[in-house]
Scaffold this motif. Sequence first.
Motif, PDB file in Angstrom:
ATOM      1  N   ALA A  14      47.163  50.007  52.795  1.00  0.00           N
ATOM      2  CA  ALA A  14      48.487  49.438  53.085  1.00  0.00           C
ATOM      3  C   ALA A  14      48.422  48.086  53.786  1.00  0.00           C
ATOM      4  N   SER A  15      47.216  47.537  53.992  1.00  0.00           N
ATOM      5  CA  SER A  15      47.144  46.278  54.743  1.00  0.00           C
ATOM      6  C   SER A  15      47.418  45.058  53.876  1.00  0.00           C
ATOM      7  N   SER A  16      47.441  45.224  52.555  1.00  0.00           N
ATOM      8  CA  SER A  16      47.757  44.071  51.706  1.00  0.00           C
ATOM      9  C   SER A  16      48.262  44.535  50.346  1.00  0.00           C
ATOM     10  N   ALA A  37      44.484  51.708  56.419  1.00  0.00           N
ATOM     11  CA  ALA A  37      43.576  50.650  55.918  1.00  0.00           C
ATOM     12  C   ALA A  37      42.565  50.370  57.026  1.00  0.00           C
ATOM     13  N   ARG A  38      41.556  49.559  56.722  1.00  0.00           N
ATOM     14  CA  ARG A  38      40.567  49.258  57.760  1.00  0.00           C
ATOM     15  C   ARG A  38      41.047  48.165  58.714  1.00  0.00           C
ATOM     16  N   ARG A  39      41.789  47.182  58.206  1.00  0.00           N
ATOM     17  CA  ARG A  39      42.174  46.032  59.053  1.00  0.00           C
ATOM     18  C   ARG A  39      43.374  46.368  59.942  1.00  0.00           C
ATOM     19  N   GLY A  40      43.038  46.791  61.175  1.00  0.00           N
ATOM     20  CA  GLY A  40      44.062  47.243  62.120  1.00  0.00           C
ATOM     21  C   GLY A  40      45.088  46.186  62.469  1.00  0.00           C
ATOM     22  N   ALA A  57      44.254  52.993  61.452  1.00  0.00           N
ATOM     23  CA  ALA A  57      43.134  52.178  60.973  1.00  0.00           C
ATOM     24  C   ALA A  57      41.905  53.043  60.735  1.00  0.00           C
ATOM     25  N   CYS A  58      41.474  53.111  59.491  1.00  0.00           N
ATOM     26  CA  CYS A  58      40.214  53.812  59.178  1.00  0.00           C
ATOM     27  C   CYS A  58      39.739  53.434  57.791  1.00  0.00           C
ATOM     28  N   ASP A  59      38.491  53.782  57.534  1.00  0.00           N
ATOM     29  CA  ASP A  59      37.906  53.611  56.208  1.00  0.00           C
ATOM     30  C   ASP A  59      38.187  54.909  55.441  1.00  0.00           C
ATOM     31  N   VAL A  60      38.720  54.809  54.226  1.00  0.00           N
ATOM     32  CA  VAL A  60      39.047  56.051  53.500  1.00  0.00           C
ATOM     33  C   VAL A  60      37.808  56.838  53.082  1.00  0.00           C
ATOM     34  N   ASN A  86      46.297  54.659  47.159  1.00  0.00           N
ATOM     35  CA  ASN A  86      46.292  53.316  46.579  1.00  0.00           C
ATOM     36  C   ASN A  86      45.040  52.494  46.901  1.00  0.00           C
ATOM     37  N   ALA A  87      44.334  52.816  48.002  1.00  0.00           N
ATOM     38  CA  ALA A  87      43.186  51.987  48.407  1.00  0.00           C
ATOM     39  C   ALA A  87      42.198  51.853  47.255  1.00  0.00           C
ATOM     40  N   GLY A  88      41.733  50.648  47.031  1.00  0.00           N
ATOM     41  CA  GLY A  88      40.791  50.471  45.929  1.00  0.00           C
ATOM     42  C   GLY A  88      39.982  49.198  46.089  1.00  0.00           C
ATOM     43  N   ILE A  89      38.791  49.201  45.487  1.00  0.00           N
ATOM     44  CA  ILE A  89      37.915  48.022  45.483  1.00  0.00           C
ATOM     45  C   ILE A  89      37.332  47.853  44.084  1.00  0.00           C
ATOM     46  N   SER A  90      36.841  46.629  43.815  1.00  0.00           N
ATOM     47  CA  SER A  90      36.158  46.409  42.533  1.00  0.00           C
ATOM     48  C   SER A  90      34.983  45.458  42.758  1.00  0.00           C
ATOM     49  N   ASN A 135      49.039  58.454  42.480  1.00  0.00           N
ATOM     50  CA  ASN A 135      47.701  57.867  42.505  1.00  0.00           C
ATOM     51  C   ASN A 135      47.709  56.553  41.723  1.00  0.00           C
ATOM     52  N   ILE A 136      47.073  55.544  42.296  1.00  0.00           N
ATOM     53  CA  ILE A 136      47.110  54.226  41.653  1.00  0.00           C
ATOM     54  C   ILE A 136      45.818  54.008  40.861  1.00  0.00           C
ATOM     55  N   SER A 137      45.966  53.902  39.539  1.00  0.00           N
ATOM     56  CA  SER A 137      44.775  53.598  38.734  1.00  0.00           C
ATOM     57  C   SER A 137      44.861  52.137  38.292  1.00  0.00           C
ATOM     58  N   SER A 138      44.812  51.872  37.004  1.00  0.00           N
ATOM     59  CA  SER A 138      44.797  50.479  36.526  1.00  0.00           C
ATOM     60  C   SER A 138      44.865  50.513  35.009  1.00  0.00           C
ATOM     61  N   ALA A 180      49.692  52.860  36.807  1.00  0.00           N
ATOM     62  CA  ALA A 180      48.580  52.016  36.337  1.00  0.00           C
ATOM     63  C   ALA A 180      49.059  50.570  36.243  1.00  0.00           C
ATOM     64  N   PRO A 181      48.787  49.774  37.276  1.00  0.00           N
ATOM     65  CA  PRO A 181      49.224  48.369  37.223  1.00  0.00           C
ATOM     66  C   PRO A 181      48.348  47.550  36.274  1.00  0.00           C
ATOM     67  N   GLY A 182      48.965  46.517  35.698  1.00  0.00           N
ATOM     68  CA  GLY A 182      48.198  45.514  34.949  1.00  0.00           C
ATOM     69  C   GLY A 182      47.825  44.389  35.911  1.00  0.00           C
ATOM     70  N   HIS A 185      49.582  40.111  41.129  1.00  0.00           N
ATOM     71  CA  HIS A 185      49.184  39.040  42.040  1.00  0.00           C
ATOM     72  C   HIS A 185      49.010  39.586  43.456  1.00  0.00           C
ATOM     73  N   THR A 186      47.746  39.841  43.851  1.00  0.00           N
ATOM     74  CA  THR A 186      47.418  40.353  45.193  1.00  0.00           C
ATOM     75  C   THR A 186      46.072  39.743  45.596  1.00  0.00           C
ATOM     76  N   GLU A 187      45.553  40.179  46.740  1.00  0.00           N
ATOM     77  CA  GLU A 187      44.223  39.688  47.148  1.00  0.00           C
ATOM     78  C   GLU A 187      43.156  40.084  46.129  1.00  0.00           C
ATOM     79  N   MET A 188      43.384  41.209  45.427  1.00  0.00           N
ATOM     80  CA  MET A 188      42.384  41.656  44.447  1.00  0.00           C
ATOM     81  C   MET A 188      42.290  40.700  43.266  1.00  0.00           C
ATOM     82  N   SER A 189      43.355  39.912  43.029  1.00  0.00           N
ATOM     83  CA  SER A 189      43.284  38.975  41.904  1.00  0.00           C
ATOM     84  C   SER A 189      42.540  37.691  42.283  1.00  0.00           C
TER      85      SER A 189
HETATM   86  N1  LIG Z   1      45.881  43.560  41.704  1.00  0.00           N
HETATM   87  C1  LIG Z   1      45.698  44.018  40.479  1.00  0.00           C
HETATM   88  O1  LIG Z   1      45.715  43.255  39.512  1.00  0.00           O
HETATM   89  C2  LIG Z   1      45.501  45.502  40.241  1.00  0.00           C
HETATM   90  C3  LIG Z   1      45.534  45.937  38.916  1.00  0.00           C
HETATM   91  C4  LIG Z   1      45.363  47.285  38.654  1.00  0.00           C
HETATM   92  C5  LIG Z   1      45.163  48.171  39.688  1.00  0.00           C
HETATM   93  N2  LIG Z   1      45.126  47.736  40.975  1.00  0.00           N
HETATM   94  C6  LIG Z   1      44.893  48.737  42.014  1.00  0.00           C
HETATM   95  O2  LIG Z   1      45.914  48.674  42.979  1.00  0.00           O
HETATM   96  C7  LIG Z   1      45.396  49.154  44.227  1.00  0.00           C
HETATM   97  C8  LIG Z   1      45.755  48.150  45.313  1.00  0.00           C
HETATM   98  O3  LIG Z   1      45.094  46.930  45.049  1.00  0.00           O
HETATM   99  P1  LIG Z   1      45.730  45.507  45.388  1.00  0.00           P
HETATM  100  O4  LIG Z   1      45.821  44.760  44.136  1.00  0.00           O
HETATM  101  O5  LIG Z   1      46.911  45.666  46.227  1.00  0.00           O
HETATM  102  O6  LIG Z   1      44.496  44.860  46.170  1.00  0.00           O
HETATM  103  P2  LIG Z   1      44.297  44.417  47.682  1.00  0.00           P
HETATM  104  O7  LIG Z   1      45.381  43.483  48.087  1.00  0.00           O
HETATM  105  O8  LIG Z   1      42.885  43.943  47.727  1.00  0.00           O
HETATM  106  O9  LIG Z   1      44.461  45.762  48.502  1.00  0.00           O
HETATM  107  C9  LIG Z   1      43.466  46.751  48.570  1.00  0.00           C
HETATM  108  C10 LIG Z   1      43.776  47.614  49.751  1.00  0.00           C
HETATM  109  O10 LIG Z   1      42.810  48.676  49.816  1.00  0.00           O
HETATM  110  C11 LIG Z   1      42.324  48.746  51.148  1.00  0.00           C
HETATM  111  N3  LIG Z   1      40.967  49.251  51.171  1.00  0.00           N
HETATM  112  C12 LIG Z   1      39.892  48.822  50.453  1.00  0.00           C
HETATM  113  N4  LIG Z   1      38.810  49.520  50.788  1.00  0.00           N
HETATM  114  C13 LIG Z   1      39.190  50.403  51.727  1.00  0.00           C
HETATM  115  C14 LIG Z   1      38.501  51.398  52.480  1.00  0.00           C
HETATM  116  N5  LIG Z   1      37.191  51.628  52.315  1.00  0.00           N
HETATM  117  N6  LIG Z   1      39.202  52.135  53.382  1.00  0.00           N
HETATM  118  C15 LIG Z   1      40.520  51.900  53.579  1.00  0.00           C
HETATM  119  N7  LIG Z   1      41.237  50.996  52.880  1.00  0.00           N
HETATM  120  C16 LIG Z   1      40.564  50.249  51.976  1.00  0.00           C
HETATM  121  C17 LIG Z   1      42.415  47.315  51.683  1.00  0.00           C
HETATM  122  O11 LIG Z   1      42.541  47.323  53.098  1.00  0.00           O
HETATM  123  P3  LIG Z   1      41.400  46.956  54.162  1.00  0.00           P
HETATM  124  O12 LIG Z   1      40.553  45.891  53.554  1.00  0.00           O
HETATM  125  O13 LIG Z   1      42.183  46.507  55.355  1.00  0.00           O
HETATM  126  O14 LIG Z   1      40.683  48.230  54.403  1.00  0.00           O
HETATM  127  C18 LIG Z   1      43.731  46.857  51.062  1.00  0.00           C
HETATM  128  O15 LIG Z   1      44.810  47.259  51.874  1.00  0.00           O
HETATM  129  C19 LIG Z   1      43.898  49.336  44.040  1.00  0.00           C
HETATM  130  O16 LIG Z   1      43.612  50.703  43.817  1.00  0.00           O
HETATM  131  C20 LIG Z   1      43.617  48.531  42.785  1.00  0.00           C
HETATM  132  O17 LIG Z   1      42.498  49.018  42.091  1.00  0.00           O
HETATM  133  C21 LIG Z   1      45.295  46.409  41.281  1.00  0.00           C
END
Ligand SMILES: NC(=O)c1ccc[n+]([C@@H]2O[C@H](COP(=O)([O-])OP(=O)(O)OC[C@H]3O[C@@H](n4cnc5c(N)ncnc54)[C@H](OP(=O)(O)O)[C@@H]3O)[C@@H](O)[C@H]2O)c1
Length: 253
Positions: A14-16, A37-40, A57-60, A86-90, A135-138, A180-182, A185-189
Motif C-alpha cells: 500500500a505504500s505506492s 508495506a515495508r516503507r513505514g 510496516a513489514c515485509d510480506v 497486491n504486494a508484488g515485485i518483478s 488478488n492482484i495478478s497481471s 489482472a492489470p495491464g 503507470h506506477t513505480e513498477m513501470s
Molecule cells: N504497474 C503495472 O503495470 C502492473 C501491471 C500488472 C500487475 N501489476 C501488479 O500490481 C501490483 C502493484 O504494483 P504497482 O504497479 O502498484 O507497483 P509499485 O508501485 O512498485 O508497488 C508495489 C508495492 O508492493 C510493495 N512491496 C514490494 N515488495 C514487498 C515486500 N517484500 N513486502 C511488503 N510490501 C512489498 C511495495 O512497498 P514497499 O517497497 O514499501 O515494501 C509497494 O507498495 C503488483 O502485484 C504488480 O505485480 C502492476
Amino acid sequence: MGLLDDRVAIVTGASSGIGRATALRLAGEGAAVIAIARRGERLKELEKANARIEGFACDVSDHDALAKCVEQTVSQHGTIDILVNNAGISHYERHTESSLEHWRQIQSVNIEAMYVLTKLVATHMIEHRYGRVINISSTQSIASEASVGAYAASKGAINAWSRALAVDLAEYGILVNVVAPGCTHTEMSIIDGVDETESEYFQKWYVGERKIPLARAGTAEEIANAILFLSGDQCTYITGHTLVVDGGLTVTF
Ligand SMILES: NC(=O)c1ccc[n+]([C@@H]2O[C@H](COP(=O)([O-])OP(=O)(O)OC[C@H]3O[C@@H](n4cnc5c(N)ncnc54)[C@H](OP(=O)(O)O)[C@@H]3O)[C@@H](O)[C@H]2O)c1
C-alpha cells in the motif's frame, strides 16, 4: 454513506501505486484499512491522507509479522472483511541469465505471501461467514513477452490458485477474485530509471499503433476502482473470476 461503511480491510503493497490508490479508495468509502508495506514513512503519509488508514510496516515474506498484523487487526476491529493481496515485485531477465535466487524471491513475495496471509485471514472470515478476497495478478498471467518468466509464473499461479480458493471458500460466504492489470503507470513501470510508458517503443506501438485499443497506460486509480467493485456488496454473484483491466491490450493481436 459509503459503500464500505463498517468494513475492515487489509491491503498489501500500500505504500505506492495500485495498493496506495486502493487503500485510499476503500477508506474513502468508509472502510477501516490496514495498509501493509515495508516503507513505514510512506504509510505514515497515507495515515495523514485518511484517518481511517493505519499503517503496518513489514515485509510480506516475514510470516510472523503477517500473523502479528492479523492478530492486531482482529483484536482492534473484531474481524477482517476484505483482503487485497497486491504486494508484488518483478525482475526483468532472460531465462538464460536468470537466477534461482530471483525466481524464489519473486514467488515468495508475489504468491507465497498471498497464500500465508489469506490462510491467516480466512479463519476470521469463516467465523463471520463473510469475506472478499481480491488478488492482484497481471496480464502477464495470460499473455507474455521476453524476460518476465518468474514474474509470469507467479502471476499465472495467482489466477489458478484463486479459482481453487474460490471453490474452497464459497460455502462460507467468501468470494475470491483476481484483478489482472495491464500497463499501469506506477513505480513498477519505471525500469532501470526509465518510465516504460513514456518510452519511444511504448508510444509508437501501444499508443500510436493502438496495441492498447484505449491508447494509453492505465492509472492506479482505475485499477483501484475495479478492486473496489469486487470488495463490496455490489459484488455478490462473482467468484473465481479474473477481471482484466488493461484498456483492451489482451484482446488485440
Ligand atoms: N504497474 C503495472 O503495470 C502492473 C501491471 C500488472 C500487475 N501489476 C501488479 O500490481 C501490483 C502493484 O504494483 P504497482 O504497479 O502498484 O507497483 P509499485 O508501485 O512498485 O508497488 C508495489 C508495492 O508492493 C510493495 N512491496 C514490494 N515488495 C514487498 C515486500 N517484500 N513486502 C511488503 N510490501 C512489498 C511495495 O512497498 P514497499 O517497497 O514499501 O515494501 C509497494 O507498495 C503488483 O502485484 C504488480 O505485480 C502492476
